[in-house]
Write a protein that holds these residues in place. Structure first.
Motif, mmCIF file in Angstrom:
data_model
loop_
_atom_site.group_PDB
_atom_site.id
_atom_site.type_symbol
_atom_site.label_atom_id
_atom_site.label_comp_id
_atom_site.label_asym_id
_atom_site.label_seq_id
_atom_site.Cartn_x
_atom_site.Cartn_y
_atom_site.Cartn_z
ATOM 1 N N GLU A 189 0.851 -1.203 -0.051
ATOM 2 C CA GLU A 189 0.059 -0.050 -0.001
ATOM 3 C C GLU A 189 1.007 1.225 -0.146
ATOM 4 O O GLU A 189 0.541 2.231 -0.705
ATOM 5 N N GLN A 190 1.860 1.084 0.667
ATOM 6 C CA GLN A 190 2.981 2.312 0.792
ATOM 7 C C GLN A 190 3.781 2.501 -0.578
ATOM 8 O O GLN A 190 3.575 3.882 -1.033
ATOM 9 N N ASP A 191 3.756 1.582 -1.335
ATOM 10 C CA ASP A 191 4.280 1.761 -2.775
ATOM 11 C C ASP A 191 3.213 2.221 -3.453
ATOM 12 O O ASP A 191 3.616 3.255 -4.367
ATOM 13 N N PHE A 192 2.044 2.058 -3.370
ATOM 14 C CA PHE A 192 1.111 2.568 -4.359
ATOM 15 C C PHE A 192 0.693 4.030 -3.929
ATOM 16 O O PHE A 192 0.553 4.655 -4.891
ATOM 17 N N GLU A 193 0.903 4.171 -2.449
ATOM 18 C CA GLU A 193 0.481 5.412 -2.225
ATOM 19 C C GLU A 193 1.556 6.309 -2.738
ATOM 20 O O GLU A 193 1.470 7.533 -3.247
ATOM 21 N N GLU A 194 2.823 6.127 -2.864
ATOM 22 C CA GLU A 194 3.885 6.780 -3.149
ATOM 23 C C GLU A 194 3.769 7.014 -4.785
ATOM 24 O O GLU A 194 3.908 8.172 -5.205
ATOM 25 N N LEU A 195 3.155 6.236 -5.539
ATOM 26 C CA LEU A 195 2.775 6.193 -6.771
ATOM 27 C C LEU A 195 1.701 7.216 -6.966
ATOM 28 O O LEU A 195 1.968 8.252 -7.831
ATOM 29 N N LEU A 196 0.662 7.208 -6.051
ATOM 30 C CA LEU A 196 -0.329 8.067 -6.209
ATOM 31 C C LEU A 196 0.105 9.687 -6.154
ATOM 32 O O LEU A 196 -0.062 10.535 -6.716
ATOM 33 N N ASP A 197 1.032 9.789 -4.974
ATOM 34 C CA ASP A 197 1.630 11.100 -4.842
ATOM 35 C C ASP A 197 2.433 11.525 -5.968
ATOM 36 O O ASP A 197 2.255 12.856 -6.064
ATOM 37 N N TRP A 198 3.220 10.700 -6.500
ATOM 38 C CA TRP A 198 3.986 11.216 -7.520
ATOM 39 C C TRP A 198 3.318 11.691 -8.775
ATOM 40 O O TRP A 198 3.520 12.623 -9.228
ATOM 41 N N LEU A 199 2.103 10.767 -9.000
ATOM 42 C CA LEU A 199 1.362 11.409 -10.140
ATOM 43 C C LEU A 199 0.653 12.723 -9.831
ATOM 44 O O LEU A 199 0.406 13.674 -10.561
ATOM 45 N N ARG A 200 0.258 13.097 -8.544
ATOM 46 C CA ARG A 200 -0.367 14.105 -8.222
ATOM 47 C C ARG A 200 0.507 15.313 -8.400
ATOM 48 O O ARG A 200 0.210 16.350 -8.615
ATOM 49 N N VAL A 201 1.979 15.141 -8.067
ATOM 50 C CA VAL A 201 2.775 16.199 -8.106
ATOM 51 C C VAL A 201 3.140 16.200 -9.689
ATOM 52 O O VAL A 201 3.509 17.332 -10.209
ATOM 53 N N ALA A 202 3.351 15.195 -10.206
ATOM 54 C CA ALA A 202 3.794 15.063 -11.631
ATOM 55 C C ALA A 202 2.890 15.712 -12.768
ATOM 56 O O ALA A 202 3.115 16.206 -13.659
ATOM 57 N N GLN A 203 1.452 15.658 -12.339
ATOM 58 C CA GLN A 203 0.261 16.241 -13.185
ATOM 59 C C GLN A 203 0.451 15.786 -14.642
ATOM 60 O O GLN A 203 0.416 16.581 -15.598
#
Ligand code: SF4
Length: 545
Positions: free
Chosen positions: A406-420
């Protein structure tokens, strides 16, 4: 044996001509797309294309759980264009040449790279006087260009071979699945010949063997750009084959081998021919476009009286001289890509990068053995946007890779939100026979959790897409017209931000009142008047050319 099924039925199209199926399980693992090409008239409703559901939606998504940040495409269901109607030269031959044409049906499965393979084989066969058949019954034999990237694609290809055998009986198989001939022979021992990917010569030789060419000087004439299976205003340009990477989920290197770049002079000459023949947009494809020329040690060749090196930047710069849209696919975020951003800032190539990031967690990227995994991608994207604020970045991701927490996945989501990111597709991981990832000692992610993560990911991606598109309202931009929908009174076009078949569209209203300007393949200036989650609405300002 019935010999009655139409190849265009297979493609869901309505006109006589060549049927081409596209299901991409390519490097980006990004596209389950099926291309049935443009028509002089609007597509009629599908007449029960047997592969439509399994390939384009159900089967692809079941296997890969692919989803784009776009709604189901209307323009993926174009119809089949008759080669005879497209080319006056071919039409002349069909109208009365006393020497009968030799017909050869062709079914192509796979990614844009497979499409380019099909184009090359067809160009060669056409140059030798073979004609493309509109139906299985009209074909003397059928060539099936297969895809073998994931298990769904293998099934798809085996089904297509079986259908061609049932409907016609004489079948030659080529493409990625051809690298595993036993798999084909186990199901279909009666195929005439099996060749692997990029074996153009072997395919042509097999056609010669089972269907000797009948020479006729008139039918040897081919359009300068060859037989294009894409609409004639855009074309794929394959710059290399194979891949030097060994991503743990991918078996493409074992099927296609290490990177083999085409000599730069050859690539540029082909691109120049395409531009001269009226192509308005060239889509550069390979398994790893940023690695172009590494195997050639960047060997230079002359083009337009200047020595050009076989290097990603040099190639992009030279293509930028052609005066057509140049779109770069399958690029990895290496530092040397920064140079190409300068070309985008200068308007030489489209401000668009297709980068298959696949994940953002360093741990998962390491398990995946992804190229450029150690790069700080957020920093790189921010730097690119400082140089080209309007750059469109599209990417694909895999969720549910073995060991993903779940932590890896949350990291991916956070990355996407920053990367836009502007355009995003997402797979649920599914194992491929022969892939190194199968041997990873990592806990598999349960199917329901994979599905949930994909849904969450796509929800975040859709919000980003909608927000970014809203910011375009009121702006003016050039768009390339792909299709005219007379019933809806709209012209369906694409901007620099939209690759064909996989991205969004720009719908230009009141197409009927500007019918003389809005033509398929025209570039026009529009003002954006509205935005949905994935597509834009616009009004015409002026034609460009
Ligand atoms: S090994 Fe990796 S980079 Fe190479 S084709 Fe496969 S996914 Fe793409």
């Amino acid at each position: 044996m019935t010999h009655s099924k139409s190849l265009s039925d297979r493609a869901g199209g309505s006109l006589a001509g060549i049927a081409v199926l596209e299901g991409s399980f390519a490097c980006a693992k990004s596209q389950i797309l099926r291309v049935e090409f443009d028509s002089a008239k609007p597509a009629e409703p599908s007449r029960g294309f047997p592969l439509a559901t399994p390939l384009s939606a159900a089967k692809g998504q079941k296997a890969g759980r692919l989803e784009y940040n776009r709604r189901p495409s209307r323009h993926r269901r174009n119809s089949v264009k008759s080669v005879k109607r497209k080319s006056p030269k071919v039409g002349f031959v069909s109208l009365g040449c006393p020497k009968a044409l030799v017909d050869s049906g062709f079914v192509s499965l796979g990614c844009p790279k497979a499409l380019v393979d099909s184009e090359r084989i067809l160009t060669r066969l056409r140059a030798e006087g073979y004609e493309v058949a509109p139906s299985y019954s009209a074909a003397d034999l059928v060539v099936v260009n297969t895809c073998g990237f994931i298990d769904a694609a293998v099934d798809e290809s085996l089904d297509a071979i079986g259908e061609a055998l049932a409907e016609n009986g004489k079948v030659i198989v080529t493409g990625c699945l051809g690298a595993q001939p036993q798999k084909i022979l186990d199901r279909h021992p009666q195929v005439l010949k099996i060749t692997g990917p990029q074996r153009y010569e072997e395919v042509v030789a097999a056609v010669h063997q089972y269907l000797p060419p009948k020479h006729e000087p008139f039918v040897d004439l081919v359009p300068e750009q060859g037989i294009k299976l894409t609409p004639r205003h855009y074309a794929y340009l394959k710059i290399s084959e194979g891949c030097n990477h060994r991503c743990s989920f991918c078996i493409i290197p074992s099927m296609r081998g290490d990177l083999v770049s085409r000599p730069v002079g050859e690539v540029l000459r082909e691109a120049e021919q395409l531009a001269r023949a009226g192509v308005k947009e060239i889509l550069v494809i390979s398994q790893d476009t940023s690695a172009y020329g590494v195997d050639l040690k960047y060997a230079a060749q002359p083009w337009r009286d200047v020595q050009r090196r076989a290097r990603f930047y040099d190639l992009a710069a030279a293509l930028g001289e052609l005066g057509v849209w140049i779109r770069l696919h399958y690029v990895y975020p290496y530092p040397h890509v920064d140079q190409v951003i300068e070309l985008m800032a200068a308007g030489k190539v489209l401000p668009y990068l297709d980068i298959p990031f696949q994940h953002a967690s360093a741990r998962i990227l390491k398990l995946m053995k992804r190229p450029a995994a150690a790069e700080n991608t957020l920093e790189r994207i921010a730097a690119w946007r400082r140089v080209v604020p309007d750059i469109t970045i599209r990417s694909t991701f895999i969720v549910g890779f073995p060991g993903e927490t779940e932590q890896d996945f949350e990291e991916l989501l956070d990355w996407l939100r920053v990367a836009q990111l502007d355009r995003v597709g997402c797979f649920e991981y599914s194992p491929v026979e022969g892939a190194a990832a199968n041997a990873l000692k990592q806990a598999p992610v349960p199917p329901e959790l994979k599905a949930e993560r994909r849904a969450r990911f796509m929800e975040a991606a859709a919000e980003i897409s909608a927000r970014r598109l809203r910011q375009k309202i009121g702006r003016k931009m050039p768009v390339l017209i792909d299709r005219i929908d007379r019933d809806a009174d709209v012209a369906v076009a694409r901007s620099a931000s939209d690759a064909p078949e996989i991205d969004g569209t720009v719908r230009i209203a009141a197409a009927g009142s500007a019918a003389s300007i809005l033509k398929v393949g025209s570039l026009v200036d529009v003002e954006i008047t509205g935005a949905g989650d994935y597509d834009l609405e616009a009004r015409l300002i002026a034609p460009i050319h």
